[in-house]
Motif scaffolding. Structure first.
Motif, PDB file in Angstrom:
ATOM      1  N   GLU A 217     -12.480  39.256   1.054  1.00  0.00           N
ATOM      2  CA  GLU A 217     -11.970  39.296   2.438  1.00  0.00           C
ATOM      3  C   GLU A 217     -12.959  38.602   3.364  1.00  0.00           C
ATOM      4  OE1 GLU A 217      -9.129  40.392   4.167  1.00  0.00           O
ATOM      5  OE2 GLU A 217     -10.289  39.543   5.836  1.00  0.00           O
ATOM      6  N   ARG A 218     -12.464  37.715   4.225  1.00  0.00           N
ATOM      7  CA  ARG A 218     -13.396  36.970   5.070  1.00  0.00           C
ATOM      8  C   ARG A 218     -13.662  37.634   6.416  1.00  0.00           C
ATOM      9  NH1 ARG A 218      -9.796  31.546   6.208  1.00  0.00           N
ATOM     10  NH2 ARG A 218      -8.126  32.554   7.334  1.00  0.00           N
ATOM     11  N   ASP A 219     -12.782  38.525   6.820  1.00  0.00           N
ATOM     12  CA  ASP A 219     -13.010  39.221   8.092  1.00  0.00           C
ATOM     13  C   ASP A 219     -13.880  40.456   7.838  1.00  0.00           C
ATOM     14  OD1 ASP A 219     -12.189  39.708  11.022  1.00  0.00           O
ATOM     15  OD2 ASP A 219     -11.718  41.605  10.025  1.00  0.00           O
ATOM     16  N   GLU A 220     -14.991  40.517   8.561  1.00  0.00           N
ATOM     17  CA  GLU A 220     -15.988  41.554   8.289  1.00  0.00           C
ATOM     18  C   GLU A 220     -15.421  42.965   8.486  1.00  0.00           C
ATOM     19  OE1 GLU A 220     -19.746  40.740  10.279  1.00  0.00           O
ATOM     20  OE2 GLU A 220     -20.375  42.787   9.771  1.00  0.00           O
ATOM     21  N   ALA A 221     -14.731  43.147   9.600  1.00  0.00           N
ATOM     22  CA  ALA A 221     -14.203  44.481   9.906  1.00  0.00           C
ATOM     23  C   ALA A 221     -13.187  44.918   8.849  1.00  0.00           C
ATOM     24  CB  ALA A 221     -13.566  44.474  11.292  1.00  0.00           C
ATOM     25  N   THR A 222     -12.331  43.978   8.455  1.00  0.00           N
ATOM     26  CA  THR A 222     -11.313  44.284   7.443  1.00  0.00           C
ATOM     27  C   THR A 222     -11.975  44.605   6.103  1.00  0.00           C
ATOM     28  OG1 THR A 222      -9.898  42.713   8.589  1.00  0.00           O
ATOM     29  CG2 THR A 222      -9.149  43.439   6.433  1.00  0.00           C
ATOM     30  N   ALA A 223     -13.021  43.834   5.782  1.00  0.00           N
ATOM     31  CA  ALA A 223     -13.739  44.054   4.520  1.00  0.00           C
ATOM     32  C   ALA A 223     -14.394  45.435   4.521  1.00  0.00           C
ATOM     33  CB  ALA A 223     -14.796  42.961   4.321  1.00  0.00           C
ATOM     34  N   ASN A 224     -15.016  45.798   5.652  1.00  0.00           N
ATOM     35  CA  ASN A 224     -15.674  47.095   5.737  1.00  0.00           C
ATOM     36  C   ASN A 224     -14.688  48.252   5.618  1.00  0.00           C
ATOM     37  OD1 ASN A 224     -18.263  46.151   5.920  1.00  0.00           O
ATOM     38  ND2 ASN A 224     -18.198  45.962   8.158  1.00  0.00           N
ATOM     39  N   ARG A 225     -13.548  48.070   6.235  1.00  0.00           N
ATOM     40  CA  ARG A 225     -12.530  49.120   6.165  1.00  0.00           C
ATOM     41  C   ARG A 225     -12.142  49.377   4.711  1.00  0.00           C
ATOM     42  NH1 ARG A 225      -6.969  47.690   8.847  1.00  0.00           N
ATOM     43  NH2 ARG A 225      -6.853  46.621   6.851  1.00  0.00           N
ATOM     44  N   ALA A 226     -11.970  48.283   3.953  1.00  0.00           N
ATOM     45  CA  ALA A 226     -11.601  48.430   2.543  1.00  0.00           C
ATOM     46  C   ALA A 226     -12.729  49.066   1.747  1.00  0.00           C
ATOM     47  CB  ALA A 226     -11.235  47.061   1.962  1.00  0.00           C
ATOM     48  N   ARG A 227     -13.947  48.651   2.070  1.00  0.00           N
ATOM     49  CA  ARG A 227     -15.122  49.191   1.381  1.00  0.00           C
ATOM     50  C   ARG A 227     -15.239  50.696   1.623  1.00  0.00           C
ATOM     51  NH1 ARG A 227     -18.497  45.252   3.243  1.00  0.00           N
ATOM     52  NH2 ARG A 227     -17.998  43.721   1.656  1.00  0.00           N
ATOM     53  N   ASN A 228     -14.996  51.094   2.878  1.00  0.00           N
ATOM     54  CA  ASN A 228     -15.059  52.520   3.216  1.00  0.00           C
ATOM     55  C   ASN A 228     -14.020  53.334   2.460  1.00  0.00           C
ATOM     56  OD1 ASN A 228     -17.148  52.056   4.948  1.00  0.00           O
ATOM     57  ND2 ASN A 228     -15.843  51.894   6.784  1.00  0.00           N
ATOM     58  N   GLN A 229     -12.991  52.659   2.029  1.00  0.00           N
ATOM     59  CA  GLN A 229     -11.968  53.374   1.256  1.00  0.00           C
ATOM     60  C   GLN A 229     -12.257  53.316  -0.238  1.00  0.00           C
ATOM     61  OE1 GLN A 229      -7.919  52.335   2.387  1.00  0.00           O
ATOM     62  NE2 GLN A 229      -8.554  52.038   4.507  1.00  0.00           N
ATOM     63  N   GLY A 230     -13.442  52.811  -0.558  1.00  0.00           N
ATOM     64  CA  GLY A 230     -13.871  52.858  -1.950  1.00  0.00           C
ATOM     65  C   GLY A 230     -13.565  51.620  -2.781  1.00  0.00           C
ATOM     66  N   PHE A 231     -13.125  50.548  -2.134  1.00  0.00           N
ATOM     67  CA  PHE A 231     -12.818  49.340  -2.906  1.00  0.00           C
ATOM     68  C   PHE A 231     -14.049  48.450  -3.035  1.00  0.00           C
ATOM     69  CE2 PHE A 231      -8.688  50.556  -1.164  1.00  0.00           C
ATOM     70  CZ  PHE A 231      -7.905  50.498  -2.314  1.00  0.00           C
ATOM     71  N   THR A 232     -14.067  47.671  -4.121  1.00  0.00           N
ATOM     72  CA  THR A 232     -15.108  46.660  -4.277  1.00  0.00           C
ATOM     73  C   THR A 232     -14.659  45.424  -3.509  1.00  0.00           C
ATOM     74  OG1 THR A 232     -15.467  47.499  -6.499  1.00  0.00           O
ATOM     75  CG2 THR A 232     -16.418  45.333  -5.989  1.00  0.00           C
ATOM     76  N   VAL A 233     -15.453  45.028  -2.514  1.00  0.00           N
ATOM     77  CA  VAL A 233     -15.050  43.903  -1.675  1.00  0.00           C
ATOM     78  C   VAL A 233     -16.156  42.862  -1.604  1.00  0.00           C
ATOM     79  CG1 VAL A 233     -14.116  43.221   0.572  1.00  0.00           C
ATOM     80  CG2 VAL A 233     -13.801  45.562  -0.229  1.00  0.00           C
ATOM     81  N   ILE A 234     -15.777  41.618  -1.775  1.00  0.00           N
ATOM     82  CA  ILE A 234     -16.730  40.525  -1.607  1.00  0.00           C
ATOM     83  C   ILE A 234     -16.397  39.839  -0.291  1.00  0.00           C
ATOM     84  CG2 ILE A 234     -17.367  38.253  -2.524  1.00  0.00           C
ATOM     85  CD1 ILE A 234     -16.913  39.559  -5.322  1.00  0.00           C
ATOM     86  N   ASP A 235     -17.439  39.607   0.540  1.00  0.00           N
ATOM     87  CA  ASP A 235     -17.204  38.997   1.837  1.00  0.00           C
ATOM     88  C   ASP A 235     -17.107  37.489   1.709  1.00  0.00           C
ATOM     89  OD1 ASP A 235     -17.655  41.219   3.946  1.00  0.00           O
ATOM     90  OD2 ASP A 235     -19.254  41.508   2.482  1.00  0.00           O
ATOM     91  N   GLY A 236     -16.127  36.924   2.362  1.00  0.00           N
ATOM     92  CA  GLY A 236     -16.047  35.470   2.406  1.00  0.00           C
ATOM     93  C   GLY A 236     -14.665  34.927   2.156  1.00  0.00           C
TER      94      GLY A 236
END
Lengths: 76, 248
Positions: free
Chosen positions: B30-49
């Protein structure tokens, strides 16, 4: 001579028909269906900038199924 | 199985969640930081970019992924990601942003195994809600063919008859039948059709309103929205609702 690239946004799934119609326009050298936020890119080679405008604004935009065009004039 | 999903917005995140719940391994990009963090907070593995970058896809494990879902709202990103994923031998799924493009990408995008347009599924859910419970779209089989579940009403012309007496228009056929609270089953000829019973019909759009008139009757959906049991093999109500949502 002027070389121009014309990006065409369609509003129909008949991309083949649009491409074929665009390719028959005098001055258009080629047209391709592309992936991305436009659907077709046409290359035109004509005598004057006015002729580019005629191709993009009148001829291509006059084809049914064409929503919008964006023209880029080559500088080299 | 292992999946890489590009785009952690409404479509990507829900897809990741469903796959995760079924025990699959999912990595999001996910390239949007806020969106990536939201997913991460829900326990997903997210790569930024940007998921159209090969290096990021590699980092996400494209090399041993089974499939890649390019589910962002940006068609350029989605297509590039599919090109790269195809090169790595993955099955590729591309989300399109406008309905007319479905046909173009099905025909020309050789590297794309499947094209999806989430709004179509969302619209189906909305249509069902608006119709108010007596008719429910289950799936679009083809441009002209739809599977619908209809609930028999008091006013229905077929109310009180049996399956064998049911005369549907040509270009439509009964696939399944279920009593009010029972499961859907393959219909048998002597089954009686009563108020609240459900028929699953495959029909051409052209005859859908005729089918509706015969099975449901003329009254338009009073919002008595009965929640029928879902067909196990079909798209469930939950799936349909899960995809209601346009942009990421």
């Amino acid at each position: 001579m002027v070389t121009a690239f014309i990006m065409v946004k369609a509003n129909t799934g008949e991309a083949d028909r649009l491409r074929d119609n665009i390719e028959t326009i005098e001055g258009v050298k080629s047209a391709h269906i592309v992936a991305g936020d436009v659907d077709i890119i046409a290359k035109a080679r004509v005598e004057t900038p006015a002729a580019v405008k005629e191709i993009a604004a009148n001829q291509i935009q006059g084809i049914s199924g064409v929503e919008d065009t964006q023209t880029y004039i080559a500088m080299d | 199985m292992r999946f890489v999903i590009i785009g952690a917005g409404r479509v990507g995140l829900r897809t990741a969640r469903v796959l995760g719940e079924e025990g699959h391994e999912v990595t999001l990009i996910e390239r949007d930081e806020a969106t990536a963090n939201r997913a991460r907070n829900q326990g997903f593995t997210v790569i930024d970019g940007d998921g159209s970058q090969e290096a990021l896809l590699e980092e996400a494990g494209v090399e041993d992924a089974d499939a890649v879902g390019a589910l962002t709202g940006d068609l350029n990103v989605n297509f590039s990601a599919c090109l790269i994923a195809d090169h790595y031998g993955c099955r590729t799924i591309l989300r399109i942003d406008e309905e007319y493009r479905e046909r173009i990408y099905r025909k020309y995008a050789d590297v794309v195994d499947e094209v999806i347009y989430p709004e179509r599924l969302g619209a189906m859910g909305a249509k069902n809600a608006l119709l108010g419970g007596t008719i429910r779209a289950i799936a679009d089989i083809a441009q002209h063919l739809q599977v619908v579940e209809l609930t028999i009403t008091e006013e229905a012309p077929i109310n009180g008859y049996t399956i064998s007496e049911l005369q549907l228009p040509a270009d439509s056929t009964v696939l399944a039948f279920g009593k009010t609270d029972g499961d859907l089953e393959i219909p048998t000829a002597d089954e009686s059709l009563e108020v609240g019973d459900r028929l699953v019909v495959l029909a051409d759009f052209a005859v859908l309103s005729d089918v509706r008139q015969i099975v449901v009757g003329k009254t338009r959906g009073r919002a008595e929205a009965e929640q029928g049991a879902d067909i196990e093999s079909g798209t469930t109500t939950e799936d349909t609702e899960a995809n209601t949502g346009g942009a990421n």
